[in-house]
Design an enzyme around this catalytic site. Structure first.
Site, PDB file in Angstrom:
ATOM      1  N   TYR A   1       0.854  -1.189   0.000  1.00  0.00           N
ATOM      2  CA  TYR A   1       0.000   0.000   0.000  1.00  0.00           C
ATOM      3  C   TYR A   1       0.884   1.230   0.000  1.00  0.00           C
ATOM      4  O   TYR A   1       2.046   1.177   0.375  1.00  0.00           O
ATOM      5  CB  TYR A   1      -0.874   0.033   1.265  1.00  0.00           C
ATOM      6  CG  TYR A   1      -1.622  -1.241   1.543  1.00  0.00           C
ATOM      7  CD1 TYR A   1      -2.738  -1.590   0.789  1.00  0.00           C
ATOM      8  CD2 TYR A   1      -1.213  -2.092   2.578  1.00  0.00           C
ATOM      9  CE1 TYR A   1      -3.424  -2.766   1.050  1.00  0.00           C
ATOM     10  CE2 TYR A   1      -1.903  -3.267   2.838  1.00  0.00           C
ATOM     11  CZ  TYR A   1      -3.001  -3.598   2.078  1.00  0.00           C
ATOM     12  OH  TYR A   1      -3.673  -4.761   2.326  1.00  0.00           O
TER      13      TYR A   1
ATOM     14  N   GLU B   1      10.759  -4.286 -11.140  1.00  0.00           N
ATOM     15  CA  GLU B   1      11.894  -4.679 -10.291  1.00  0.00           C
ATOM     16  C   GLU B   1      13.055  -5.131 -11.180  1.00  0.00           C
ATOM     17  O   GLU B   1      13.148  -6.286 -11.578  1.00  0.00           O
ATOM     18  CB  GLU B   1      11.481  -5.787  -9.320  1.00  0.00           C
ATOM     19  CG  GLU B   1      10.383  -5.389  -8.344  1.00  0.00           C
ATOM     20  CD  GLU B   1      10.863  -4.428  -7.237  1.00  0.00           C
ATOM     21  OE1 GLU B   1      12.074  -4.146  -7.168  1.00  0.00           O
ATOM     22  OE2 GLU B   1      10.011  -3.971  -6.454  1.00  0.00           O
TER      23      GLU B   1
END
Ligand code: ZN
Length: 302
Positions: A251, A270
């Site tokens: 979040y 990533e």
């Protein structure tokens, strides 16, 4: 498919080096001196007063794709990669202005210059700050695990997207820390505010936040992503070889907030694999992958 040709490209600038903010600003100056076919602006300042720069290149007014890097201090590898590819893009667009007819790229290569400089062993001058940093780092002088900004807030936990829920995640911290502390309230840090305001003031069609590591990417948030996110994720998975992951328990991230508020595609990518900061020996591999992603961003997908 647009072309991208680096043949005969004499590399004047070395990107395969510790990418401090000083290095970044000097490269920016050099690129601006050599080539004025882009625009730039200061979107804010870090806690220590370093400018956070945005570069723009391209000819579209209504399709602006945003890419950022260097939010986490020990992921400075992505700042170097993104600047290198920006340099290549400048050269390629100078040779063929049409490659950016349908898109404008908004690029913020280094969101957290203070943190990056700390990881690269450049201590701030201020004694009080130094003491505080060492305390936050549990009296260690090894800053390679530092992700936060200079006062110990994780910038990618600062955005108003279910921010209150961050503390329900086990490993998140409740006080200033080298990583994972979401701050006293959302958007408490100037680096996060800069990115937030930039996004509010522009109508980005897609956003890409470059992080490390894992060779995977996240494309959903709370089922609020639009259908085209899945379509794009599928393509990006094929192009980069990275694994498309819809959501992880997360979040308050930049892409979380973008998806939630705009219902448009947002991605956290990533880059690379290993222990951060990723070694320079990975540079070419990760550069090739990121080049494919940026090529995909500037290609007309219709
Ligand atoms: Zn990160």
């Amino acid at each position: 498919m647009v072309g991208w040709n680096n043949d005969g490209y004499l590399e004047l600038i070395n990107y395969r080096t510790n990418f401090t903010s000083e290095r970044f600003y000097s490269i920016f100056n050099e690129l601006w001196r050599l080539n004025k076919c882009f625009s730039w602006s200061v979107i804010g300042f870090s806690l220590l007063g370093k400018p956070i720069l945005e570069f723009r290149i391209g000819n579209s007014k209504d399709n602006i794709i945003h890419i950022n890097a260097g939010m986490h201090a020990n992921e400075w590898n992505n700042s170097a990669l993104l600047m290198k590819l920006f340099d290549e893009l400048l050269l390629n667009s100078a040779n063929n202005s049409k490659i950016l007819d349908n898109v404008t790229l908004s690029i913020v290569p280094m969101i957290n210059p203070d943190g990056i400089d700390l990881v690269l062993n450049n201590f701030p001058n201020n004694d009080f700050l130094r003491e505080n940093i060492i305390k936050i780092n549990k009296f260690s002088l090894d800053f390679s695990g530092w992700k936060a900004n200079i006062r110990g807030v994780d910038i990618n936990n600062q955005f108003p997207a279910c921010w209150e829920l961050i503390k329900t995640i086990d490993f998140k911290k409740s006080e200033y820390s080298s990583r994972d502390f979401p701050g006293p309230y959302p958007l408490s840090e100037p680096e996060a505010i800069a990115l937030y305001n930039l996004t509010l003031n522009n109508n980005f069609s897609e956003v890409y936040a470059l992080h490390s590591q894992g060779e995977e990417f996240y494309w959903g948030f709370n089922n609020q992503e639009p259908p085209e996110s899945e379509f794009l994720a599928d393509k990006i998975e094929k192009i980069t070889g990275y694994k498309a992951v819809r959501t992880i328990k997360s979040y308050g991230g930049y892409k979380d907030w973008f998806i939630q508020d705009y219902k448009k595609p947002g991605f956290t990518i990533e880059i690379g694999k290993g222990i951060n900061p990723l070694p320079l020996s990975r540079f070419e591999t990760d550069l090739n992958t990121l080049r494919k992603l940026i090529l995909f961003c500037i290609t007309d997908r219709k």
